[in-house]
Write a protein that holds these residues in place. Sequence first.
Motif, PDB file in Angstrom:
ATOM      1  N   GLN A  46      50.187  49.617  54.590  1.00  0.00           N
ATOM      2  CA  GLN A  46      50.859  48.626  55.227  1.00  0.00           C
ATOM      3  C   GLN A  46      51.037  47.673  55.015  1.00  0.00           C
ATOM      4  N   ARG A  47      53.159  47.609  54.725  1.00  0.00           N
ATOM      5  CA  ARG A  47      53.618  46.208  54.025  1.00  0.00           C
ATOM      6  C   ARG A  47      53.461  44.757  55.117  1.00  0.00           C
ATOM      7  N   ASP A  48      53.461  45.303  56.381  1.00  0.00           N
ATOM      8  CA  ASP A  48      53.222  44.239  57.254  1.00  0.00           C
ATOM      9  C   ASP A  48      52.099  43.031  56.584  1.00  0.00           C
ATOM     10  N   ALA A  49      50.908  43.351  55.991  1.00  0.00           N
ATOM     11  CA  ALA A  49      49.121  42.963  55.221  1.00  0.00           C
ATOM     12  C   ALA A  49      50.143  41.933  54.987  1.00  0.00           C
ATOM     13  N   GLY A  50      51.337  41.776  54.373  1.00  0.00           N
ATOM     14  CA  GLY A  50      51.459  39.942  53.646  1.00  0.00           C
ATOM     15  C   GLY A  50      50.435  40.486  51.899  1.00  0.00           C
ATOM     16  N   PRO A  51      50.693  39.679  51.051  1.00  0.00           N
ATOM     17  CA  PRO A  51      50.643  40.074  49.336  1.00  0.00           C
ATOM     18  C   PRO A  51      48.572  39.490  49.705  1.00  0.00           C
ATOM     19  N   LEU A  52      48.599  38.416  50.705  1.00  0.00           N
ATOM     20  CA  LEU A  52      46.799  38.649  50.289  1.00  0.00           C
ATOM     21  C   LEU A  52      45.351  39.106  50.633  1.00  0.00           C
ATOM     22  N   LEU A  53      46.500  40.138  51.406  1.00  0.00           N
ATOM     23  CA  LEU A  53      45.223  40.679  52.414  1.00  0.00           C
ATOM     24  C   LEU A  53      44.226  41.095  51.326  1.00  0.00           C
ATOM     25  N   GLY A  54      44.538  41.882  49.957  1.00  0.00           N
ATOM     26  CA  GLY A  54      44.077  42.566  48.855  1.00  0.00           C
ATOM     27  C   GLY A  54      43.167  42.021  48.318  1.00  0.00           C
ATOM     28  N   PRO A  55      43.010  40.809  47.764  1.00  0.00           N
ATOM     29  CA  PRO A  55      43.065  39.720  47.253  1.00  0.00           C
ATOM     30  C   PRO A  55      41.704  38.848  47.825  1.00  0.00           C
ATOM     31  N   ALA A  56      42.278  39.209  49.015  1.00  0.00           N
ATOM     32  CA  ALA A  56      40.857  38.728  49.713  1.00  0.00           C
ATOM     33  C   ALA A  56      40.172  39.676  49.878  1.00  0.00           C
ATOM     34  N   MET A  57      40.133  40.554  49.870  1.00  0.00           N
ATOM     35  CA  MET A  57      38.857  41.465  49.373  1.00  0.00           C
ATOM     36  C   MET A  57      38.243  41.524  48.082  1.00  0.00           C
ATOM     37  N   VAL A  58      39.327  41.359  47.764  1.00  0.00           N
ATOM     38  CA  VAL A  58      38.698  41.656  46.047  1.00  0.00           C
ATOM     39  C   VAL A  58      37.670  40.019  46.016  1.00  0.00           C
ATOM     40  N   LEU A  59      37.963  38.774  46.656  1.00  0.00           N
ATOM     41  CA  LEU A  59      37.626  37.571  46.942  1.00  0.00           C
ATOM     42  C   LEU A  59      35.962  38.111  47.095  1.00  0.00           C
ATOM     43  N   GLY A  60      36.073  38.839  48.353  1.00  0.00           N
ATOM     44  CA  GLY A  60      34.525  39.038  49.336  1.00  0.00           C
ATOM     45  C   GLY A  60      33.899  39.988  48.024  1.00  0.00           C
ATOM     46  N   ALA A  61      34.369  40.784  47.905  1.00  0.00           N
ATOM     47  CA  ALA A  61      33.822  42.023  46.192  1.00  0.00           C
ATOM     48  C   ALA A  61      33.040  40.708  45.718  1.00  0.00           C
ATOM     49  N   CYS A  62      34.078  39.817  44.945  1.00  0.00           N
ATOM     50  CA  CYS A  62      33.194  39.270  44.049  1.00  0.00           C
ATOM     51  C   CYS A  62      32.194  38.424  44.476  1.00  0.00           C
ATOM     52  N   VAL A  63      32.346  37.764  45.636  1.00  0.00           N
ATOM     53  CA  VAL A  63      30.864  36.763  46.232  1.00  0.00           C
ATOM     54  C   VAL A  63      29.572  37.243  46.385  1.00  0.00           C
ATOM     55  N   VAL A  64      30.001  38.954  47.148  1.00  0.00           N
ATOM     56  CA  VAL A  64      29.012  40.065  47.384  1.00  0.00           C
ATOM     57  C   VAL A  64      27.942  39.941  45.189  1.00  0.00           C
ATOM     58  N   THR A  65      28.599  40.245  44.601  1.00  0.00           N
ATOM     59  CA  THR A  65      28.864  41.203  43.215  1.00  0.00           C
ATOM     60  C   THR A  65      27.944  39.947  42.615  1.00  0.00           C
ATOM     61  N   LEU A  66      28.217  38.938  42.873  1.00  0.00           N
ATOM     62  CA  LEU A  66      27.838  37.615  42.494  1.00  0.00           C
ATOM     63  C   LEU A  66      26.277  36.860  42.874  1.00  0.00           C
ATOM     64  N   LEU A  67      26.085  37.193  43.858  1.00  0.00           N
ATOM     65  CA  LEU A  67      25.076  37.142  44.988  1.00  0.00           C
ATOM     66  C   LEU A  67      23.992  38.415  44.205  1.00  0.00           C
ATOM     67  N   ALA A  68      24.708  39.717  43.959  1.00  0.00           N
ATOM     68  CA  ALA A  68      23.271  40.352  43.829  1.00  0.00           C
ATOM     69  C   ALA A  68      23.135  40.317  42.633  1.00  0.00           C
ATOM     70  N   LEU A  69      24.111  39.530  41.693  1.00  0.00           N
ATOM     71  CA  LEU A  69      24.225  39.547  39.776  1.00  0.00           C
ATOM     72  C   LEU A  69      22.992  38.156  39.542  1.00  0.00           C
ATOM     73  N   LEU A  70      22.812  37.324  40.884  1.00  0.00           N
ATOM     74  CA  LEU A  70      21.823  36.684  40.720  1.00  0.00           C
ATOM     75  C   LEU A  70      20.456  36.471  41.384  1.00  0.00           C
ATOM     76  N   LYS A  71      20.225  38.011  42.186  1.00  0.00           N
ATOM     77  CA  LYS A  71      18.620  38.479  42.454  1.00  0.00           C
ATOM     78  C   LYS A  71      18.372  39.329  41.715  1.00  0.00           C
ATOM     79  N   VAL A  72      19.304  40.316  41.277  1.00  0.00           N
ATOM     80  CA  VAL A  72      18.574  40.890  39.784  1.00  0.00           C
ATOM     81  C   VAL A  72      17.252  40.362  38.893  1.00  0.00           C
ATOM     82  N   ARG A  73      18.161  39.424  38.239  1.00  0.00           N
ATOM     83  CA  ARG A  73      17.106  39.435  37.356  1.00  0.00           C
ATOM     84  C   ARG A  73      15.561  39.102  37.279  1.00  0.00           C
ATOM     85  N   GLY A  74      15.432  38.607  38.000  1.00  0.00           N
ATOM     86  CA  GLY A  74      13.418  39.302  39.027  1.00  0.00           C
ATOM     87  C   GLY A  74      13.285  40.400  39.075  1.00  0.00           C
ATOM     88  N   ARG A  75      14.214  41.491  39.281  1.00  0.00           N
ATOM     89  CA  ARG A  75      13.462  42.392  39.192  1.00  0.00           C
ATOM     90  C   ARG A  75      13.106  43.404  38.488  1.00  0.00           C
TER      91      ARG A  75
END
Length: 145
Positions: A46-75
């Motif tokens: 969608q052209r009207d989404a603007g330039p920040l929607l994709g980076p916001a999605m990636v940022l959310g994915a990075c936060v989730v990945t960081l939380l998962a990485l912090l929890k995986v150490r003790g498994r």
Amino acid sequence: MGDAPQLPPPPDPRMLPVLATVTYAAAVIALWGFLSLGLDADAIAQRDAGPLLGPAMVLGACVVTLLALLKVRGRSAPTVAGLAAAASVYVVMLIIGAVGYSLIRADVSWLVLFIGAYAPSPFVLGAALLSGIAVVAVWAATRRA
């Protein structure tokens, strides 16, 4: 006169999840670039989404990945953590994209329409797969160390 050579400080294992998250973000950006070139498609069509929607999605994915990485150490095994990270990234990216685009369009129906359009997207699926791989790789690195 001759100073002894300075040895670098020992590595800090607490930094591994942060560095892996930065690497994950770079991998997602590279994946999206290659997919865009190979498929001749934009990550967000969608052209009207603007330039920040994709980076916001990636940022959310990075936060989730960081939380998962912090929890995986003790498994004892990374399978569940890797699958949970991949599934969580998939859901979070779709939710952030749907909420963001419905706010841009000021139309609640885009909550469902966006998720329906991007659920099979290779951009979202690839980012989720990379998150699972990152979690398993960090688990393996911490076990080896």
